[in-house]
Motif scaffolding. Structure first.
Motif, short mmCIF file in Angstrom:
data_model
loop_
_atom_site.label_atom_id
_atom_site.label_comp_id
_atom_site.label_asym_id
_atom_site.label_seq_id
_atom_site.Cartn_x
_atom_site.Cartn_y
_atom_site.Cartn_z
N LEU A 1 38.68 23.93 37.47
CA LEU A 1 37.56 23.50 38.80
C LEU A 1 38.19 24.24 39.91
N SER A 2 36.71 24.62 40.04
CA SER A 2 36.48 26.09 41.16
C SER A 2 36.73 25.33 42.39
N PHE B 1 36.00 21.39 46.51
CA PHE B 1 36.20 21.75 44.60
C PHE B 1 35.10 21.47 44.45
N ASP B 2 34.27 21.74 43.35
CA ASP B 2 33.10 21.38 42.95
C ASP B 2 33.27 20.74 41.12
N TYR B 3 32.34 19.88 41.55
CA TYR B 3 32.58 18.63 40.09
C TYR B 3 32.53 19.59 38.72
N ARG B 4 33.38 18.65 37.84
CA ARG B 4 33.17 19.78 36.34
C ARG B 4 31.46 19.72 36.69
N GLY B 5 30.87 21.04 36.37
CA GLY B 5 29.76 21.40 36.10
C GLY B 5 28.72 21.48 36.79
N ILE C 1 31.28 15.73 33.70
CA ILE C 1 31.37 14.70 33.95
C ILE C 1 31.60 13.73 33.13
N GLU C 2 32.37 12.90 32.77
CA GLU C 2 31.85 11.92 31.11
C GLU C 2 32.23 10.35 31.88
N LEU D 1 36.61 11.52 37.26
CA LEU D 1 36.26 11.91 38.34
C LEU D 1 37.18 11.47 38.68
N ARG D 2 37.49 10.70 39.67
CA ARG D 2 38.38 10.30 40.36
C ARG D 2 39.76 11.15 40.57
N ALA D 3 39.80 10.78 38.79
CA ALA D 3 41.31 11.64 38.73
C ALA D 3 41.48 12.88 39.02
N ASP D 4 39.80 14.07 39.15
CA ASP D 4 39.94 15.11 38.74
C ASP D 4 40.04 15.37 40.70
N VAL D 5 39.44 14.16 41.63
CA VAL D 5 39.91 14.23 42.57
C VAL D 5 40.94 14.55 43.65
#
Length: 272
Positions: free
Chosen positions: A63-64, A107-111, A119-120, A125-129
């Motif tokens: 993640l950027s 940060f940028d979300y996936r993609g 994002i799947e 999404l919440r786990a990435d946050v």
């Protein structure tokens, strides 16, 4: 007899089209919810000398991240952006945070932007946050913490803030700009013909907002037609100490450009 057969055929065709549309929405709704704009690896997010960019690794993706760093910051402003663009669009107008002496993390979300993967699910999404926040949390022990989100990011910000409250580390401020009570409620208003069971991203804000401890600020444009201001009104009623700033003349995508919003932000950060 012929008319009855024709009518039945028309109804069957309409039914098949409806079922097909619902099926498409269920399996491809990421295309409707998320509008990522990729960035080339050598395209800088921000050229300001007090900013840096790097990656945080999560399962299946990198993640950027963009980070404004002050020499001796009072705290950190952790921001979750909306459903379109990338950090080059969102990581701007940083002078207000410099003036308040706050670091900024986005940060940028996936993609999106330079972030990999796609994002799947809402859980992913919440786990990435949570993963990105956990990367930064040790750097800001004992300092002020603001968790913020705009539009799509408000449900994610409310969820993270509620998570921190449950762990005994309530943010010093939760700031939600143009929030929705839930994506489920918003979809019911915009697309009443779609069964709610189809929505794989209910993205509840209200149920998390009710668990928040500490100050909460809501900012909403009074002319917002995408997410009407009654969503913020509902959220404000559910919380014990929420301040709602109504931005006269502001819509959805321009609310952050109004001077009253910048003034309110600086005032809120200054009180922390």
């Amino acid at each position: 007899m012929v008319y009855a057969i024709f009518s039945a055929s028309v109804l069957l065709a309409i039914g098949l089209i409806y079922v097909g549309a619902i099926g498409w929405l269920y399996f491809r709704q990421e295309r409707l919810l998320f509008e990522p704009d990729p960035l080339l690896p050598d395209d800088p997010i921000c050229k300001d000398p007090d900013t840096r960019e790097f990656f945080v690794d999560v399962p299946g993706a990198r993640l950027s991240v963009a980070h404004l760093t002050r020499p001796a910051p009072r705290g950190v402003f952790f921001f979750l952006h909306g459903n379109s663009g990338n950090l080059k669009k969102w990581f701007v107008d940083l002078d207000a945070f410099r003036q308040a002496n706050f670091d900024v993390v986005m940060f940028d979300y996936r993609g999106f932007g330079k972030s990999g993967g796609q994002i799947e699910s809402e859980e992913q999404l919440r786990a990435d946050v949570s993963a990105v926040w956990q990367h930064f949390a040790p750097m800001y022990e004992g300092k002020r913490v603001v968790i913020s989100g705009q539009s799509l990011g408000t449900a994610l910000a409310a969820g993270l803030a509620a998570q921190l409250c449950s762990a005994g580390h309530a943010p010093d401020l939760t700031l939600l700009v143009s929030p929705y009570s839930s994506m489920q409620a918003l979809a019911a208003e915009l697309y009443p013909w779609v069964p709610m069971q189809v929505l794989r991203y209910p993205l509840h804000t209200l149920e998390h907002a009710a668990k928040l401890l500490g100050p909460v600020m809501l900012i909403h444009g009074e002319k917002d037609e995408l997410i009407p201001i009654h969503h913020s009104e509902t959220l404000a009623r559910s919380m014990r100490s929420a301040q709602l700033l109504r931005v006269d003349g502001a819509g959805h995508s321009d609310v952050h450009r109004f001077p009253s919003v910048r003034k309110a932000l600086l005032s809120a950060l200054g009180r922390l």
